[in-house]
Design a protein around this motif. Structure first.
Motif, short mmCIF file in Angstrom:
data_model
loop_
_atom_site.label_atom_id
_atom_site.label_comp_id
_atom_site.label_asym_id
_atom_site.label_seq_id
_atom_site.Cartn_x
_atom_site.Cartn_y
_atom_site.Cartn_z
N ASP A 120 12.05 -44.75 49.18
CA ASP A 120 13.11 -45.90 49.60
C ASP A 120 12.96 -47.29 48.86
O ASP A 120 13.18 -48.29 49.38
CB ASP A 120 12.23 -46.26 50.83
CG ASP A 120 12.57 -45.29 52.13
OD1 ASP A 120 13.45 -44.48 52.15
OD2 ASP A 120 11.61 -45.00 53.06
N SER A 127 14.76 -48.74 45.48
CA SER A 127 15.49 -48.41 44.28
C SER A 127 15.69 -49.66 43.25
O SER A 127 15.93 -50.79 43.87
CB SER A 127 16.98 -48.19 44.67
OG SER A 127 16.65 -46.81 45.61
N GLU A 157 27.12 -47.68 43.58
CA GLU A 157 26.00 -46.65 44.13
C GLU A 157 25.08 -47.14 44.67
O GLU A 157 24.38 -46.51 45.74
CB GLU A 157 25.60 -45.98 42.66
CG GLU A 157 24.45 -45.10 42.92
CD GLU A 157 24.74 -43.82 43.78
OE1 GLU A 157 23.89 -43.46 44.34
OE2 GLU A 157 25.92 -43.32 43.74
N ARG A 197 26.36 -47.79 48.68
CA ARG A 197 26.43 -46.56 48.93
C ARG A 197 24.87 -46.01 49.41
O ARG A 197 24.65 -45.75 50.68
CB ARG A 197 26.68 -45.26 48.41
CG ARG A 197 27.01 -44.00 48.80
CD ARG A 197 27.14 -43.07 47.92
NE ARG A 197 25.99 -42.76 46.97
CZ ARG A 197 24.77 -42.27 47.43
NH1 ARG A 197 24.98 -41.54 48.58
NH2 ARG A 197 24.01 -41.95 46.83
N ARG A 198 23.87 -46.29 48.85
CA ARG A 198 22.48 -45.90 49.11
C ARG A 198 21.88 -46.90 49.95
O ARG A 198 21.35 -46.37 50.83
CB ARG A 198 21.94 -45.98 47.96
CG ARG A 198 20.45 -45.35 47.81
CD ARG A 198 19.69 -45.38 46.59
NE ARG A 198 20.33 -44.86 45.44
CZ ARG A 198 20.10 -45.08 44.25
NH1 ARG A 198 18.94 -45.72 43.83
NH2 ARG A 198 20.91 -44.82 43.04
N SER A 199 22.56 -48.16 50.14
CA SER A 199 21.97 -48.99 51.10
C SER A 199 22.37 -49.07 52.33
O SER A 199 21.76 -49.19 53.59
CB SER A 199 22.54 -50.56 50.79
OG SER A 199 23.68 -50.75 50.88
N GLN A 241 14.25 -49.63 53.52
CA GLN A 241 15.00 -49.37 52.44
C GLN A 241 15.41 -50.60 51.54
O GLN A 241 16.03 -51.42 52.11
CB GLN A 241 16.55 -48.73 52.64
CG GLN A 241 17.45 -48.22 51.66
CD GLN A 241 17.55 -47.10 51.25
OE1 GLN A 241 16.27 -46.93 50.48
NE2 GLN A 241 18.14 -46.32 51.38
N THR A 283 17.57 -52.33 56.08
CA THR A 283 18.05 -52.42 54.46
C THR A 283 17.73 -53.85 53.86
O THR A 283 17.91 -54.74 54.67
CB THR A 283 19.37 -52.31 54.02
OG1 THR A 283 19.67 -50.66 54.51
CG2 THR A 283 19.79 -52.38 52.56
#
Length: 382
Positions: free
Chosen positions: A74, A76, A92, A95-97, A107, A136
Motif C-alpha cells: 500500500d 508506492s 499510473e 489510477r492506483r490512488s 494507500q 488515499t
C-alpha cells in the motif's frame, strides 16, 4: 529503534509527523520541503511507515519493515532518474490512488522530486489531490514550496525540513557507519548538511579525493588557459563518474529487454522490439545526461563552499574550526590575501548563474563551465 531514527537533526518535523500519525493534524496530502540532502524522501517514507504501523512507527513490526524496505503493498514511491516526471507516470499513480488499500489502513503515494513534474503531469495530479479517495494519502517532496504549483501546494499540509547541523551529521556517521570521529567531523563539514554526501565522503576515499580536486581549483585559476583547462577537466571527470554509475545498469536493462522479447533464445527480433529498444535508449540517454548534471552540480556546491570560507575569513577572521574546508586553511589564507569579499560574492553569483544555465536553460555543461571558470579567475599580480 523507530522509523524516525534515520532523520538527522529534524526534531520539529519528527514531532509534527508523529502527532499526525497518531491522528492529530492529519491531512489527505503532505508537501515535504527542504534543501538537498535534508532527507525529504526519507521523512515521507518514515511517515508512511508510521501510518501503516499499529504503534505509529515502532520500526520493528512487519508493516514498518516492509515500508522501509520498499515492498509494502500500500505504499508506492515514484522517483525518476530522468530530467522530468512525465504525465504517463503520474497517470499510473492516479489510477492506483483510486484503488482501495490492500490492508486496513492507508494507500500512500509518494512523489520524490515533485519539482520535476511536467505541466501535464501536474494537471493530471491536481484532480486526484483535490478529490482523493477516502483512504488515499499523497506525499510530495520538493526543495521549496515555490517549486510546486500554487494550486497543488495550497491543498497540502507543509512539512519543512532543515539543514542538519554538522554535529548532528557527525554523530549520525559515527553511530551508523562506525567511522572515526575526526573523519566523521570532516565529512559532516564538507557535505554542508547533505546526509547522503556525508556518508559517501566518510566511507569512500575516492569520493574524498574527487572533492579535494574540485575545491583546489580556485587556487589554480590564474590564467585564461588554466580556466578553460579546469572547465574541461571538471566536465570530463563528471562524465566519467556518471558513466561508471550508469553503464552497468544500462547493460542490465538491455539484457532484460532482450530476454523479455525472446531475442536471446530465438535469435530473431519481433516487430515490437525496435520501438522498445529505441525507447530504452532514449531513457538511458536522458538518465546519463541527468547524472552528469547531478555530478557537476555537486561540484559547483563544493566550489561555493570555498568562496564562502574566503568571505568568512575576510569579514570575521574566524579560525579554521568555523570553515567548511578547514583542512585547506593555509591555502584559503593565501587566497584571502589576493581577493576581496565583494569579488568572492561575485564569484558565487557566477557559479549559481552557471548552475541555472545548465539546469533551467539546457546550456551544454562544457560551455557553462568555461564561462564560469573565466569569471572565477584570480586577479593578475602586478
Amino acid at each position: 529503534m523507530s522509523v524516525w531514527d534515520t532523520l538527522v537533526g529534524q526534531r520539529p518535523a519528527i514531532r509534527a509527523l508523529d502527532e499526525a500519525a497518531r491522528g492529530q493534524g492529519m491531512s489527505h496530502a503532505f508537501l515535504f520541503t527542504g534543501p538537498p540532502g535534508s532527507g525529504r524522501s526519507n521523512a515521507a517514507v518514515a511517515f508512511a511507515a508510521a501510518l501503516q504501523c499499529e504503534q505509529a512507527g515502532c520500526g520493528t513490526c512487519h508493516a514498518c519493515r516492509t515500508v522501509l524496505a520498499g515492498s509494502h503493498a500500500d505504499v508506492s514511491v515514484i522517483r525518476t532518474e530522468k530530467l522530468s516526471i512525465g504525465v504517463d507516470e503520474v497517470r499510473e499513480l492516479v489510477r492506483r490512488s483510486a484503488l482501495a488499500p490492500v490492508g486496513r489502513r492507508w494507500q500512500v503515494l509518494i512523489v520524490e522530486d515533485a519539482d520535476r513534474l511536467t505541466e501535464q503531469a501536474c494537471n493530471a495530479l491536481l484532480k486526484s489531490i483535490e478529490e482523493p479517495s477516502e483512504r488515499t494519502l499523497w506525499m510530495l517532496c520538493a526543495p521549496t514550496v515555490e517549486d510546486v504549483l500554487p494550486t497543488i501546494r495550497s491543498r497540502c499540509r507543509l512539512v519543512t525540513l532543515a539543514t542538519p547541523s554538522a554535529a548532528d551529521v557527525a554523530d549520525f556517521l559515527v553511530a551508523t557507519q562506525g567511522v572515526p570521529e575526526t573523519l566523521a567531523a570532516h565529512a559532516a563539514r564538507a557535505s554542508q548538511g547533505h546526509i547522503g554526501r556525508a556518508r559517501a565522503l566518510a566511507v569512500d576515499e575516492a569520493t574524498r579525493n574527487r572533492r579535494r580536486a574540485i575545491v583546489s581549483l580556485p587556487m589554480r585559476l590564474t590564467s585564461l588557459g588554466a580556466c578553460l583547462g579546469a572547465a574541461t577537466n571538471m566536465h570530463d571527470v563528471a562524465k566519467e563518474e556518471a558513466e561508471a554509475i550508469t553503464s552497468e545498469l544500462d547493460v542490465k536493462e538491455k539484457a532484460d529487454l532482450d530476454a523479455s522479447f525472446g531475442v536471446v533464445e530465438r535469435g530473431r527480433r519481433p516487430r515490437e522490439y525496435s520501438p522498445a529498444l529505441a525507447a530504452l535508449e532514449r531513457g538511458q540517454k536522458t538518465r546519463a545526461k541527468r547524472r552528469v548534471l547531478d555530478v557537476v552540480d555537486r561540484g559547483l556546491m563544493d566550489l561555493v563552499s570555498v568562496y564562502r570560507d574566503l568571505i568568512l575569513l575576510a569579514t570575521t577572521g574566524q579560525a579554521a574550526a568555523g570553515l567548511v574546508n578547514a583542512d585547506m586553511a593555509d591555502d584559503l589564507e593565501r587566497l584571502a590575501q589576493v581577493t576581496t569579499p565583494e569579488s568572492n560574492l561575485a564569484r558565487i553569483d557566477a557559479i549559481f548563474a552557471a548552475r541555472e544555465q545548465m539546469l533551467e536553460f539546457n546550456v551544454p555543461p562544457q560551455l557553462a563551465l568555461e564561462s564560469m571558470m573565466v569569471a572565477l579567475q584570480l586577479p593578475q599580480r602586478p
